[in-house]
Design a protein around this motif. Structure first.
Motif, PDB file in Angstrom:
ATOM      1  N   ASN A  37       5.605 -48.304  -6.620  1.00  0.00           N
ATOM      2  CA  ASN A  37       5.788 -48.645  -8.040  1.00  0.00           C
ATOM      3  C   ASN A  37       4.492 -48.316  -8.781  1.00  0.00           C
ATOM      4  OD1 ASN A  37       7.347 -50.705  -6.264  1.00  0.00           O
ATOM      5  ND2 ASN A  37       8.421 -50.770  -8.209  1.00  0.00           N
ATOM      6  N   GLY A  40       1.176 -48.691 -14.220  1.00  0.00           N
ATOM      7  CA  GLY A  40      -0.094 -48.344 -14.866  1.00  0.00           C
ATOM      8  C   GLY A  40      -1.100 -47.739 -13.900  1.00  0.00           C
ATOM      9  N   GLY A  42      -2.802 -49.107 -11.361  1.00  0.00           N
ATOM     10  CA  GLY A  42      -3.929 -49.925 -10.901  1.00  0.00           C
ATOM     11  C   GLY A  42      -4.004 -50.020  -9.380  1.00  0.00           C
ATOM     12  N   HIS A  43      -2.862 -50.229  -8.724  1.00  0.00           N
ATOM     13  CA  HIS A  43      -2.883 -50.321  -7.256  1.00  0.00           C
ATOM     14  C   HIS A  43      -3.246 -48.968  -6.639  1.00  0.00           C
ATOM     15  CE1 HIS A  43      -0.313 -54.092  -7.706  1.00  0.00           C
ATOM     16  NE2 HIS A  43      -1.354 -54.480  -7.006  1.00  0.00           N
ATOM     17  N   ASP A  58       7.458 -43.448  -9.146  1.00  0.00           N
ATOM     18  CA  ASP A  58       7.936 -44.297 -10.247  1.00  0.00           C
ATOM     19  C   ASP A  58       9.168 -43.650 -10.849  1.00  0.00           C
ATOM     20  OD1 ASP A  58       6.281 -46.744 -11.949  1.00  0.00           O
ATOM     21  OD2 ASP A  58       8.143 -45.924 -12.772  1.00  0.00           O
ATOM     22  N   ARG A  59      10.129 -44.486 -11.222  1.00  0.00           N
ATOM     23  CA  ARG A  59      11.345 -43.922 -11.807  1.00  0.00           C
ATOM     24  C   ARG A  59      11.157 -43.667 -13.305  1.00  0.00           C
ATOM     25  NH1 ARG A  59      16.113 -48.174 -11.033  1.00  0.00           N
ATOM     26  NH2 ARG A  59      17.217 -46.310 -11.591  1.00  0.00           N
ATOM     27  N   ASN A  85      13.301 -42.501  -7.452  1.00  0.00           N
ATOM     28  CA  ASN A  85      13.673 -43.877  -7.136  1.00  0.00           C
ATOM     29  C   ASN A  85      13.054 -44.252  -5.791  1.00  0.00           C
ATOM     30  OD1 ASN A  85      15.035 -46.274  -6.558  1.00  0.00           O
ATOM     31  ND2 ASN A  85      16.914 -45.534  -7.549  1.00  0.00           N
ATOM     32  N   GLY A 108       9.698 -54.568 -10.418  1.00  0.00           N
ATOM     33  CA  GLY A 108       9.961 -54.914 -11.817  1.00  0.00           C
ATOM     34  C   GLY A 108       9.463 -53.881 -12.799  1.00  0.00           C
TER      35      GLY A 108
HETATM   36  C1  LIG Z   1       5.110 -53.971 -12.085  1.00  0.00           C
HETATM   37  S1  LIG Z   1       5.091 -52.281 -12.446  1.00  0.00           S
HETATM   38  C2  LIG Z   1       3.931 -51.637 -11.310  1.00  0.00           C
HETATM   39  C3  LIG Z   1       2.515 -51.837 -11.751  1.00  0.00           C
HETATM   40  C4  LIG Z   1       1.537 -51.083 -10.887  1.00  0.00           C
HETATM   41  N1  LIG Z   1       1.526 -51.522  -9.513  1.00  0.00           N
HETATM   42  C5  LIG Z   1       0.133 -51.087 -11.436  1.00  0.00           C
HETATM   43  O1  LIG Z   1      -0.816 -51.238 -10.657  1.00  0.00           O
HETATM   44  O2  LIG Z   1      -0.004 -50.948 -12.657  1.00  0.00           O
HETATM   45  C6  LIG Z   1       6.613 -51.711 -11.775  1.00  0.00           C
HETATM   46  C7  LIG Z   1       6.858 -50.223 -11.929  1.00  0.00           C
HETATM   47  O3  LIG Z   1       7.878 -49.879 -10.990  1.00  0.00           O
HETATM   48  C8  LIG Z   1       8.757 -48.948 -11.559  1.00  0.00           C
HETATM   49  N2  LIG Z   1      10.038 -49.083 -10.865  1.00  0.00           N
HETATM   50  C9  LIG Z   1      10.928 -50.098 -10.936  1.00  0.00           C
HETATM   51  N3  LIG Z   1      11.972 -49.874 -10.124  1.00  0.00           N
HETATM   52  C10 LIG Z   1      11.720 -48.702  -9.489  1.00  0.00           C
HETATM   53  C11 LIG Z   1      12.430 -47.940  -8.519  1.00  0.00           C
HETATM   54  N4  LIG Z   1      13.609 -48.341  -8.027  1.00  0.00           N
HETATM   55  N5  LIG Z   1      11.872 -46.786  -8.092  1.00  0.00           N
HETATM   56  C12 LIG Z   1      10.680 -46.366  -8.570  1.00  0.00           C
HETATM   57  N6  LIG Z   1       9.975 -47.045  -9.500  1.00  0.00           N
HETATM   58  C13 LIG Z   1      10.482 -48.199  -9.950  1.00  0.00           C
HETATM   59  C14 LIG Z   1       8.792 -49.299 -13.032  1.00  0.00           C
HETATM   60  O4  LIG Z   1       9.175 -48.182 -13.802  1.00  0.00           O
HETATM   61  C15 LIG Z   1       7.345 -49.762 -13.291  1.00  0.00           C
HETATM   62  O5  LIG Z   1       6.561 -48.692 -13.748  1.00  0.00           O
END
Ligand SMILES: C[S@@+](CC[C@H](N)C(=O)[O-])C[C@H]1O[C@@H](n2cnc3c(N)ncnc32)[C@H](O)[C@@H]1O
Length: 305
Positions: A37, A40, A42-43, A58-59, A85, A108
């Motif tokens: 995921n 942004g 950060g991870h 990321d989707r 996905n 999320g």
């Molecule tokens: C909570 S954020 C992640 C924040 C990130 N770890 C960071 O360090 O900023 C969740 C992200 O997961 C993506 N996402 C949600 N469901 C997904 C999926 N099934 N496949 C890929 N990405 C997904 C969202 O579009 C969003 O950008």
């Protein structure tokens, strides 16, 4: 490209449970990690700064473009980004021809997405009832509300743990019949508040529409199905070579799926717990970032062989 504090280096919106996630992921130099995921970034950035290599998914195509634009050059050769996905994680890992030493999920939606009114994820901004994380495909929440039956809608809301699922579903379907279906986030929030008010609820800590928005978002993005598939795919990607899997969840529905899946794997002796009970964020983090309050981290390790 939209600007946001999170996109300008990750200093203001620090990713949730960052240091705990890095410690448990046990990042080693030149090993590959999957950030399922990206958001942004950060991870991903933290893994790269520790010398690891990252395959990020990321989707949301904007998340991938933004990270590549800001950090692609700095980490070139050690970073691959995929718009896709994470339910297809096993395929992405296979096609990238990497051996993953660890996988991190941070489920999320991101703060950046929440601030984009046109996504309709938050009722603090007036926007269309879209709610898709990938706006290039799939049905919007508005289109879903136009077609579902009362019983289907009630089930969708119940899956998001909405206590007034049935009366809200009935009121929405009646509104549709008389051409008064809410069309924007603010309208829907006011509509749900009205149902709560008529049922005698006056005050609560949380906005009455919180769970309705969460339930619709979960259904629009098929979040539970994707989570089941992505956990199964992670097992496939890690089982042979060994490695760690960490999942950050934000509500009980997600956490239940992760808990049940990990328990099953441990009982089959396919994996071991990294820690038995889910870990919450520290008090300091919750004070600085109230949204982290509901986060829980679970982790397992595959021994390989
Ligand atoms: C909570 S954020 C992640 C924040 C990130 N770890 C960071 O360090 O900023 C969740 C992200 O997961 C993506 N996402 C949600 N469901 C997904 C999926 N099934 N496949 C890929 N990405 C997904 C969202 O579009 C969003 O950008």
């Amino acid at each position: 490209m939209r600007e946001s504090p999170e996109s300008s280096g990750g200093s203001i919106h620090r990713p949730v449970m960052l240091s705990e996630a890095m410690d448990w992921l046990d990042v080693r130099e030149d090993c590959w990690y999957v950030d399922a995921n990206l958001g942004g970034g950060g991870h991903s950035r933290a893994i790269l700064e520790r010398g690891g290599r990252v395959l990020a998914i990321d989707r949301d195509p904007d998340a991938v473009a933004r990270f590549l634009e800001e950090s692609g050059e700095a980490f070139s050769g050690r970073f691959l980004a995929i718009h896709g996905n994470n339910a297809d994680i096993a395929i992405h890992v296979r096609e990238a021809r990497i051996r993953a030493s660890g996988i991190l999920f941070d489920l999320g939606w991101s703060t950046i997405q929440g601030e984009e009114a046109d996504r309709g994820l938050s009722f603090s901004e007036e926007g269309p009832l879209d709610m898709r994380l990938d706006q290039t495909t799939g049905e919007t929440a508005g289109a879903l509300l136009e077609r579902v039956s009362e019983s289907e809608l009630s089930e969708i809301l119940s899956e998001g743990d909405e206590p007034l699922a049935h009366p809200i579903a009935r009121a929405l379907v009646q509104a549709r019949k008389s051409g008064r279906l809410p069309r924007t986030t603010v309208d829907l929030a006011a509509f749900v508040s009205g149902v709560y008010y008529r049922k005698g609820f006056r005050r609560s800590r949380r906005h009455p529409a919180t769970r309705v928005f969460m339930a619709l978002r979960i259904r629009v993005n098929r979040e539970y199905e994707n989570l089941e598939r992505s956990l199964a795919g992670s097992r496939q990607a890690l089982e042979e070579g060994g490695g760690r899997l960490l999942v950050l969840t934000f509500h009980s529905g997600e956490d239940r799926i992760v808990k049940r899946t990990f328990r099953q794997w441990v009982s089959e002796e396919a994996a071991d717990y990294l820690f038995r009970k889910s870990l919450p964020p520290g008090k300091e983090e919750v004070l600085q970032n109230p949204r982290s309050r509901s986060a829980r981290m679970r982790g397992v390790t595959f021994v390989g062989g």
